[in-house]
Design an enzyme around this catalytic site. Sequence first.
Site, PDB file in Angstrom:
ATOM      1  N   TYR A 249      45.459 144.786  18.917  1.00 33.09           N
ATOM      2  CA  TYR A 249      45.900 143.579  19.031  1.00 33.09           C
ATOM      3  C   TYR A 249      47.465 143.475  19.273  1.00 33.09           C
ATOM      4  CZ  TYR A 249      46.875 138.383  18.562  1.00 33.09           C
ATOM      5  OH  TYR A 249      47.663 137.365  18.701  1.00 33.09           O
TER       6      TYR A 249
ATOM      7  N   GLY B 207      38.079 129.747  26.201  1.00 36.07           N
ATOM      8  CA  GLY B 207      38.312 128.372  26.054  1.00 36.07           C
ATOM      9  C   GLY B 207      37.207 127.311  26.357  1.00 36.07           C
TER      10      GLY B 207
END
Length: 324
Positions: free
Chosen positions: A140, A36
């Site tokens: 994932y 981020g």
Amino acid sequence: MKILICGGAGYIGSHMVKMLSEAGYDVVVFDNLSTGHREAVKWGTLVVGDLLNKSDLKALFEQHDFAGVMHFSARSLVGESIVEPAIYYENNVVGTYNLLEQMRHSGVDRFIFSSTAAIYGNPENTPIDEAHPKQPINPYGHSKLMVETMLNDYARAYGINSVSLRYFNAAGADPSAQIGESHDPETHLIPNILRSLLLEGIQLKVFGDDYDTPDGTCVRDYIHINDLCQAHLKAFDYLGSHKGAMAFNLGNGTGFSVMEIINAVTEVTSKVVDYSVEARRPGDPAVLIADSQRAVKDLNWIAEYTDIEKVIETAWRWHCQQSY
Ligand code: UDP
């Protein structure tokens, strides 16, 4: 009402922070800033910390009284998950386990979880509804399904109520262009097309044109980021009156091929996209389209950005402001 946003410095999380703040919520962002961006947290309070560090979580929950948690912190690259599954099981599963344990300890019982279409694996039919078999084909997808399984058990045993939102392809940016989609490396189609228009010497790679689809390229269901975030707001309200662990698909319900997206970008930008056709990318199903009727019915949610050009326009506006 104070809400904790884990992963609020990321693409989806930062849009959620803006929407919640504008709706009057008090927002605390918890993010390790691994993928981020500090500058994406323009609203609320940023606490830098790691879900893998239990003392960070303990301190956070001691300092704040949260009405609920929205959890966007995860690694989300299918290819990377195949090469480095440990990162996915550690961050996505152990990290979420730590968070849920802290919530349990602190008596916080409302949880919104970023899940994914990847839990379904190769589609057996289209569009995909929530009853579709869950057979992930990569770590994932497995990591996200493991958390959904955990959430069912935590609801039953500990009364932590949750909504898992299974995203199809999140796209676009806030129309204000204050925040947008920025990954490093960038792997997603729309940002890659737009970057190829803005950056010197970058050509778009189209991964496969021999799929069983009308033009041979993969078809995906692109949902605007703010439509996605609206569904989170509605899901949070829904948890005020519904107990248990619920799950909803989130998509537009319309599929667009890679070539259709390229053509839509040309419509929006008046620029020709230079591309080369490459081999298929491993693990890409030909068609992924959501049936989001459950969210429409139960959450009273509706996607507003049904026009793909409007979605691309918001992304383009943001990309044009970046200093590439
Ligand atoms: N894709 C492509 N070139 C790129 C990025 C993506 O051709 O540079 C294709 C990819 O193979 C898939 C579709 O675009 O068929 C959407 O990919 P993306 O990574 O955006 O999302 P995914 O569906 O994998 O979550």
